[in-house]
Design a protein around this motif. Structure first.
Motif, short mmCIF file in Angstrom:
data_model
loop_
_atom_site.label_atom_id
_atom_site.label_comp_id
_atom_site.label_asym_id
_atom_site.label_seq_id
_atom_site.Cartn_x
_atom_site.Cartn_y
_atom_site.Cartn_z
N UNK A 121 0.79 -1.24 0.00
CA UNK A 121 0.00 0.00 0.00
C UNK A 121 0.81 1.28 0.00
N UNK A 122 2.15 1.22 0.07
CA UNK A 122 2.93 2.46 0.14
C UNK A 122 4.05 2.54 -0.89
N UNK A 123 4.06 1.63 -1.86
CA UNK A 123 4.99 1.69 -2.99
C UNK A 123 6.46 1.67 -2.58
N UNK A 124 6.76 0.98 -1.47
CA UNK A 124 8.15 0.78 -1.09
C UNK A 124 8.74 -0.34 -1.94
N UNK A 125 10.06 -0.42 -1.99
CA UNK A 125 10.72 -1.51 -2.68
C UNK A 125 10.65 -2.76 -1.80
N UNK A 126 10.31 -3.91 -2.35
CA UNK A 126 10.20 -5.11 -1.53
C UNK A 126 11.55 -5.76 -1.23
N UNK A 127 12.62 -5.24 -1.83
CA UNK A 127 13.95 -5.83 -1.66
C UNK A 127 14.86 -4.89 -0.86
N UNK A 128 15.84 -5.45 -0.16
CA UNK A 128 16.72 -4.62 0.67
C UNK A 128 17.65 -3.75 -0.17
N UNK A 129 18.28 -2.77 0.45
CA UNK A 129 19.24 -1.94 -0.29
C UNK A 129 20.44 -2.76 -0.74
N UNK B 222 13.65 10.24 -6.48
CA UNK B 222 13.77 9.77 -5.10
C UNK B 222 14.63 8.52 -5.03
N UNK B 223 15.19 8.27 -3.86
CA UNK B 223 15.90 7.02 -3.60
C UNK B 223 14.99 6.00 -2.92
N UNK B 224 13.72 6.34 -2.71
CA UNK B 224 12.82 5.50 -1.91
C UNK B 224 12.29 4.29 -2.66
N UNK B 225 12.24 4.33 -3.97
CA UNK B 225 11.58 3.27 -4.73
C UNK B 225 12.59 2.30 -5.33
N UNK B 226 13.19 2.67 -6.45
CA UNK B 226 14.06 1.73 -7.16
C UNK B 226 15.39 1.49 -6.47
N UNK B 227 15.73 2.33 -5.49
CA UNK B 227 17.00 2.14 -4.77
C UNK B 227 16.80 1.72 -3.31
N UNK C 56 22.85 9.21 5.45
CA UNK C 56 22.06 9.39 4.23
C UNK C 56 22.95 9.75 3.05
N UNK C 57 23.91 10.61 3.27
CA UNK C 57 24.79 11.05 2.18
C UNK C 57 25.61 9.88 1.63
N UNK C 58 26.28 9.15 2.52
CA UNK C 58 27.14 8.06 2.04
C UNK C 58 26.31 6.89 1.52
N UNK C 59 25.18 6.61 2.17
CA UNK C 59 24.34 5.50 1.74
C UNK C 59 23.74 5.74 0.36
N UNK C 60 23.21 6.95 0.15
CA UNK C 60 22.61 7.26 -1.16
C UNK C 60 23.67 7.31 -2.25
N UNK D 209 25.25 0.36 -9.97
CA UNK D 209 24.33 0.28 -11.11
C UNK D 209 23.84 -1.14 -11.35
N UNK D 210 24.69 -2.13 -11.10
CA UNK D 210 24.30 -3.52 -11.36
C UNK D 210 23.16 -3.95 -10.44
N UNK D 211 23.26 -3.59 -9.15
CA UNK D 211 22.21 -3.96 -8.20
C UNK D 211 20.91 -3.24 -8.55
N UNK D 212 21.01 -1.95 -8.84
CA UNK D 212 19.85 -1.15 -9.24
C UNK D 212 19.14 -1.78 -10.43
N UNK D 213 19.90 -2.17 -11.44
CA UNK D 213 19.30 -2.74 -12.65
C UNK D 213 18.63 -4.08 -12.35
#
Length: 350
Positions: A30-38, A207-212, A248-252, A259-263
């Motif tokens: 219901x909140x469009x979060x990513x279902x997978x960990x960072x 945002x970094x909240x969804x795909x990342x 937040x700065x270093x994590x983002x 890029x490989x994990x993101x893809x």
């Protein structure tokens, strides 16, 4: 204590986020979060930063993060603004770039924070209706205006517009800022960031909240002409000079560079979305074409509220909007394959 409220506060209608009940364990769609960990590289960077330097303020400019974003998108640091989630970035854009003597244009069915910001900053608005099929026709965003903002893909409808339509809008609307809110762009749309090199009135927010997978870290950013970025910096530094902490700065930055994990994550979500759409259609649902990490679907009976309540009783949360034109639809976040299989099993039984 309302006697102490300002007149402005009395007139506010705050944004209502998706429910987060704690009475039981839910499949949370219901909140469009990513279902997978960072990315593991994100966690490594955060762990490495958890040292004695936490006693010091973070870099107010977050240059390490800006450089990672600039490198990824082929722009310069001067073209990048960062904030505490894309909502804060959007708020600064409303305050610093979209408050003028003419009305601000945005879709009538769209991100529900837009009217909240407009009310907070006392901005005159004109809502532009979506088409009958819920598509966004940018040709209807015309006439004198103090700015234009729309999500791409749109939320909650999930449908995207192409770059050609966005560029046509920019070509005729050069007298005000156009903000493209790309929270969900990585799940099937095409980013407008390359157009920022040609159009000085274009600001693209992400945002970094969804795909990342970093909704809990609260990081958002904007890319645009340096003059637009400077306006956002002026608002930010009149409000909070340190919106992003060291973690937040270093994590983002680490997330942007992996890029490989993101893809892999975004491809996984898109594949699960495709199978979910097939399953819903097999049950008689009408599903709008999605370019997001969620789908917008109408149950066969049209009774979306009843379906939402029954799913909740069975431990599944989806989003229902009791609003004109969309009150027969549900917004369903794409979870893991296991979560979506259980969701479909429960839905089939209902």
């Amino acid at each position: 204590m309302s006697q102490y409220w300002s007149q402005l506060v009395h007139g506010l209608a705050p944004y209502v986020p998706g429910e987060q009940p704690k009475d039981q364990r839910y499949i949370k769609l219901n909140t469009n979060e990513c279902p997978y960990p960072p990315s593991p590289k994100v966690l490594e960077a955060i762990h490495a930063a958890a040292d004695g330097t936490l006693r010091l303020y973070p870099d107010p400019n977050a240059d390490a993060l800006k450089d990672a974003i600039a490198e990824h998108y082929g722009v310069t640091r001067a073209n990048v603004f960062v904030g505490n989630g894309s909502d804060e970035v959007l708020a600064h854009a409303f305050h610093g770039l979209l408050k003028h003597d003419a009305p601000l244009l945005f879709p009538d069915i769209s991100y529900s924070f837009y009217p909240v910001y407009a009310n907070l900053y006392q901005i005159e608005v004109k809502q532009v209706p979506l088409q009958a099929d819920f598509s966004l026709d940018l040709a209807n965003f015309s006439g004198k205006n103090g700015g234009v903002i729309f999500p791409n893909p749109n939320a909650p409808t999930s449908m995207a517009v192409g770059l050609d339509a966005i560029e046509t809008l920019l070509q005729r609307n050069h007298g005000s800022v156009v903000v493209v809110d790309e929270a969900y762009i990585d799940f099937g749309g095409e980013s407008a960031i390359p157009l920022t090199a040609q159009y000085p009135n274009l600001l693209v927010v992400q945002t970094f909240s969804k795909s990342r997978s970093l909704a809990g870290l609260r990081v958002g950013f904007a890319v645009g002409h340096s003059d637009l970025v400077d306006a956002l910096e002026r608002v930010k530094n009149s409000f909070n000079s340190y919106p992003l902490g060291r973690m937040a700065i270093v994590g983002a930055a680490a997330a942007m560079r992996d890029k490989a994990y993101f893809e892999a994550i975004r491809q996984k979500i898109m594949a699960t979305r495709a199978s979910t759409v097939q399953g819903l259609q097999a049950l008689g649902f009408t599903v709008l074409p999605s370019a997001a990490n969620f789908v917008f679907a109408r149950p066969p009976t049209g009774n979306a509220e009843e379906t939402y309540l029954k799913l909740k009783q069975h431990g599944v949360l989806v989003r229902y909007f009791n609003k004109p034109r969309i009150n027969e639809y549900l917004r369903i976040t794409i979870g893991t394959d296991a979560e979506m299989s259980e969701f479909m099993r429960i839905l089939s039984a209902l």
